[in-house]
Design a protein around this motif. Structure first.
Motif, PDB file in Angstrom:
ATOM      1  N   MET A   1       0.832  -1.189   0.000  1.00  0.00           N
ATOM      2  CA  MET A   1       0.000   0.000   0.000  1.00  0.00           C
ATOM      3  C   MET A   1       0.867   1.238   0.000  1.00  0.00           C
ATOM      4  SD  MET A   1      -2.727  -0.550   2.906  1.00  0.00           S
ATOM      5  CE  MET A   1      -4.341  -0.941   2.641  1.00  0.00           C
ATOM      6  N   SER A   2       0.407   2.229  -0.646  1.00  0.00           N
ATOM      7  CA  SER A   2       1.146   3.487  -0.635  1.00  0.00           C
ATOM      8  C   SER A   2       0.706   4.306   0.560  1.00  0.00           C
ATOM      9  CB  SER A   2       0.900   4.257  -1.940  1.00  0.00           C
ATOM     10  OG  SER A   2      -0.426   4.737  -1.971  1.00  0.00           O
ATOM     11  N   ASP A   3       1.436   5.371   0.803  1.00  0.00           N
ATOM     12  CA  ASP A   3       1.089   6.248   1.917  1.00  0.00           C
ATOM     13  C   ASP A   3      -0.267   6.892   1.712  1.00  0.00           C
ATOM     14  OD1 ASP A   3       4.485   7.398   2.416  1.00  0.00           O
ATOM     15  OD2 ASP A   3       3.421   5.711   3.298  1.00  0.00           O
ATOM     16  N   ASP A   4      -0.670   7.077   0.449  1.00  0.00           N
ATOM     17  CA  ASP A   4      -1.965   7.696   0.178  1.00  0.00           C
ATOM     18  C   ASP A   4      -3.120   6.767   0.539  1.00  0.00           C
ATOM     19  OD1 ASP A   4      -0.677   9.927  -0.803  1.00  0.00           O
ATOM     20  OD2 ASP A   4      -0.696   9.201  -2.882  1.00  0.00           O
ATOM     21  N   GLN A   5      -2.914   5.446   0.410  1.00  0.00           N
ATOM     22  CA  GLN A   5      -3.964   4.495   0.690  1.00  0.00           C
ATOM     23  C   GLN A   5      -4.113   4.218   2.176  1.00  0.00           C
ATOM     24  OE1 GLN A   5      -2.628   1.276  -1.731  1.00  0.00           O
ATOM     25  NE2 GLN A   5      -3.773   1.970  -3.542  1.00  0.00           N
ATOM     26  N   ARG A   6      -3.041   4.416   2.946  1.00  0.00           N
ATOM     27  CA  ARG A   6      -3.104   4.225   4.391  1.00  0.00           C
ATOM     28  C   ARG A   6      -3.461   5.543   5.039  1.00  0.00           C
ATOM     29  NH1 ARG A   6       2.328   1.092   5.434  1.00  0.00           N
ATOM     30  NH2 ARG A   6       3.067   3.186   5.121  1.00  0.00           N
ATOM     31  N   GLY A   7      -4.145   5.461   6.128  1.00  0.00           N
ATOM     32  CA  GLY A   7      -4.435   6.661   6.888  1.00  0.00           C
ATOM     33  C   GLY A   7      -3.192   7.100   7.649  1.00  0.00           C
ATOM     34  N   ALA A   8      -3.120   8.359   7.981  1.00  0.00           N
ATOM     35  CA  ALA A   8      -1.983   8.871   8.736  1.00  0.00           C
ATOM     36  C   ALA A   8      -1.932   8.191  10.096  1.00  0.00           C
ATOM     37  CB  ALA A   8      -2.100  10.381   8.898  1.00  0.00           C
ATOM     38  N   GLY A   9      -0.762   7.708  10.488  1.00  0.00           N
ATOM     39  CA  GLY A   9      -0.601   7.087  11.787  1.00  0.00           C
ATOM     40  C   GLY A   9      -0.889   5.598  11.794  1.00  0.00           C
ATOM     41  N   GLU A  10      -1.308   5.030  10.659  1.00  0.00           N
ATOM     42  CA  GLU A  10      -1.582   3.599  10.603  1.00  0.00           C
ATOM     43  C   GLU A  10      -0.335   2.845  10.192  1.00  0.00           C
ATOM     44  OE1 GLU A  10      -4.877   2.320   8.286  1.00  0.00           O
ATOM     45  OE2 GLU A  10      -6.136   3.942   8.983  1.00  0.00           O
ATOM     46  N   GLY A  11      -0.241   1.603  10.619  1.00  0.00           N
ATOM     47  CA  GLY A  11       0.848   0.739  10.188  1.00  0.00           C
ATOM     48  C   GLY A  11       2.130   0.988  10.957  1.00  0.00           C
ATOM     49  N   PRO A  12       3.094   0.075  10.782  1.00  0.00           N
ATOM     50  CA  PRO A  12       4.367   0.206  11.483  1.00  0.00           C
ATOM     51  C   PRO A  12       5.226   1.319  10.887  1.00  0.00           C
ATOM     52  CG  PRO A  12       4.428  -1.668  10.006  1.00  0.00           C
ATOM     53  CD  PRO A  12       3.022  -1.134   9.969  1.00  0.00           C
ATOM     54  N   GLU A  13       6.101   1.821  11.709  1.00  0.00           N
ATOM     55  CA  GLU A  13       7.025   2.843  11.231  1.00  0.00           C
ATOM     56  C   GLU A  13       8.051   2.212  10.309  1.00  0.00           C
ATOM     57  OE1 GLU A  13       8.841   4.610  14.607  1.00  0.00           O
ATOM     58  OE2 GLU A  13       7.103   5.814  15.097  1.00  0.00           O
ATOM     59  N   GLY A  14       8.616   3.011   9.434  1.00  0.00           N
ATOM     60  CA  GLY A  14       9.669   2.529   8.556  1.00  0.00           C
ATOM     61  C   GLY A  14      10.991   2.458   9.300  1.00  0.00           C
ATOM     62  N   ILE A  15      11.999   1.913   8.648  1.00  0.00           N
ATOM     63  CA  ILE A  15      13.304   1.748   9.279  1.00  0.00           C
ATOM     64  C   ILE A  15      13.919   3.101   9.620  1.00  0.00           C
ATOM     65  CG2 ILE A  15      14.579   1.622   7.114  1.00  0.00           C
ATOM     66  CD1 ILE A  15      15.377  -0.494  10.154  1.00  0.00           C
ATOM     67  N   ARG A  16      13.743   4.080   8.760  1.00  0.00           N
ATOM     68  CA  ARG A  16      14.312   5.408   9.012  1.00  0.00           C
ATOM     69  C   ARG A  16      13.718   6.019  10.282  1.00  0.00           C
ATOM     70  NH1 ARG A  16      15.330   9.267   4.398  1.00  0.00           N
ATOM     71  NH2 ARG A  16      17.406   9.480   5.178  1.00  0.00           N
ATOM     72  N   GLU A  17      12.413   5.947  10.429  1.00  0.00           N
ATOM     73  CA  GLU A  17      11.781   6.506  11.616  1.00  0.00           C
ATOM     74  C   GLU A  17      12.215   5.757  12.870  1.00  0.00           C
ATOM     75  OE1 GLU A  17       9.986   5.703   8.868  1.00  0.00           O
ATOM     76  OE2 GLU A  17       9.576   7.720   8.121  1.00  0.00           O
ATOM     77  N   GLY A  18      12.380   4.434  12.739  1.00  0.00           N
ATOM     78  CA  GLY A  18      12.815   3.642  13.886  1.00  0.00           C
ATOM     79  C   GLY A  18      14.229   3.985  14.323  1.00  0.00           C
ATOM     80  N   VAL A  19      15.126   4.152  13.356  1.00  0.00           N
ATOM     81  CA  VAL A  19      16.512   4.476  13.676  1.00  0.00           C
ATOM     82  C   VAL A  19      16.630   5.892  14.225  1.00  0.00           C
ATOM     83  CG1 VAL A  19      18.804   4.853  12.669  1.00  0.00           C
ATOM     84  CG2 VAL A  19      17.487   2.835  12.055  1.00  0.00           C
ATOM     85  N   GLU A  20      15.937   6.823  13.612  1.00  0.00           N
ATOM     86  CA  GLU A  20      16.006   8.217  14.073  1.00  0.00           C
ATOM     87  C   GLU A  20      15.382   8.391  15.448  1.00  0.00           C
ATOM     88  OE1 GLU A  20      14.138  10.393  10.952  1.00  0.00           O
ATOM     89  OE2 GLU A  20      15.946  10.418   9.710  1.00  0.00           O
ATOM     90  N   GLY A  21      14.395   7.578  15.777  1.00  0.00           N
ATOM     91  CA  GLY A  21      13.725   7.693  17.059  1.00  0.00           C
ATOM     92  C   GLY A  21      14.408   6.930  18.182  1.00  0.00           C
ATOM     93  N   SER A  22      15.418   6.137  17.850  1.00  0.00           N
ATOM     94  CA  SER A  22      16.092   5.315  18.853  1.00  0.00           C
ATOM     95  C   SER A  22      17.251   6.066  19.481  1.00  0.00           C
ATOM     96  CB  SER A  22      16.615   4.031  18.201  1.00  0.00           C
ATOM     97  OG  SER A  22      17.364   3.302  19.131  1.00  0.00           O
ATOM     98  N   GLU A  23      17.268   6.098  20.795  1.00  0.00           N
ATOM     99  CA  GLU A  23      18.373   6.719  21.527  1.00  0.00           C
ATOM    100  C   GLU A  23      19.575   5.789  21.574  1.00  0.00           C
ATOM    101  OE1 GLU A  23      18.709   9.744  23.123  1.00  0.00           O
ATOM    102  OE2 GLU A  23      16.840  10.368  22.162  1.00  0.00           O
ATOM    103  N   GLY A  24      19.336   4.500  21.755  1.00  0.00           N
ATOM    104  CA  GLY A  24      20.422   3.535  21.855  1.00  0.00           C
ATOM    105  C   GLY A  24      21.123   3.633  23.201  1.00  0.00           C
ATOM    106  N   ASP A  25      22.087   2.773  23.392  1.00  0.00           N
ATOM    107  CA  ASP A  25      22.853   2.749  24.627  1.00  0.00           C
ATOM    108  C   ASP A  25      24.226   3.357  24.367  1.00  0.00           C
ATOM    109  OD1 ASP A  25      23.974   2.246  27.065  1.00  0.00           O
ATOM    110  OD2 ASP A  25      23.592   0.090  27.054  1.00  0.00           O
ATOM    111  N   PRO A  26      24.561   4.452  25.007  1.00  0.00           N
ATOM    112  CA  PRO A  26      25.842   5.111  24.735  1.00  0.00           C
ATOM    113  C   PRO A  26      27.056   4.255  25.096  1.00  0.00           C
ATOM    114  CG  PRO A  26      24.706   6.198  26.547  1.00  0.00           C
ATOM    115  CD  PRO A  26      23.763   5.191  25.975  1.00  0.00           C
ATOM    116  N   ARG A  27      26.877   3.272  25.974  1.00  0.00           N
ATOM    117  CA  ARG A  27      27.998   2.387  26.319  1.00  0.00           C
ATOM    118  C   ARG A  27      28.429   1.551  25.122  1.00  0.00           C
ATOM    119  NH1 ARG A  27      25.338  -0.302  31.470  1.00  0.00           N
ATOM    120  NH2 ARG A  27      23.663  -0.257  29.958  1.00  0.00           N
ATOM    121  N   VAL A  28      27.474   1.195  24.273  1.00  0.00           N
ATOM    122  CA  VAL A  28      27.795   0.430  23.069  1.00  0.00           C
ATOM    123  C   VAL A  28      28.638   1.287  22.129  1.00  0.00           C
ATOM    124  CG1 VAL A  28      26.822  -0.714  21.042  1.00  0.00           C
ATOM    125  CG2 VAL A  28      25.745  -1.004  23.269  1.00  0.00           C
ATOM    126  N   VAL A  29      28.268   2.541  21.980  1.00  0.00           N
ATOM    127  CA  VAL A  29      29.019   3.453  21.121  1.00  0.00           C
ATOM    128  C   VAL A  29      30.434   3.648  21.664  1.00  0.00           C
ATOM    129  CG1 VAL A  29      29.113   5.808  20.208  1.00  0.00           C
ATOM    130  CG2 VAL A  29      26.930   4.614  20.344  1.00  0.00           C
TER     131      VAL A  29
END
Length: 78
Positions: A1-29
């Motif tokens: 489905m394209s973004d136009d066919q899905r309603g805003a806020g429906e479905g899982p986030e994409g990989i980019r949104e997941g990575v950008e939203g993740s703080e991560g553990d600074p000890r790993v870095v």
């Protein structure tokens, strides 16, 4: 489905949104920074030893690794 066919806020986030939203553990870095700095320092002195410029010693490798670690920390994390 394209973004136009899905309603805003429906479905899982994409990989980019997941990575950008993740703080991560600074000890790993920090651990990755330390390991990669040590490997780079050892490789640099290994190459210099091949050219008969410097010796691979624990002191030389640790000193360069510490400098690389500190520079990377300052430039990337701060």
């Amino acid at each position: 489905m394209s973004d136009d066919q899905r309603g805003a806020g429906e479905g899982p986030e994409g990989i980019r949104e997941g990575v950008e939203g993740s703080e991560g553990d600074p000890r790993v870095v920090l651990l990755l920074n330390a390991v990669l700095s040590g490997l780079f320092a050892w490789t640099a002195f290994w190459g210099l030893q091949l050219l008969d410029v410097a010796e691979v010693t624990a002191t030389n490798v640790a000193s360069l690794a510490l400098v690389i670690f500190a520079l990377t920390y300052v430039v990337v994390l701060r």
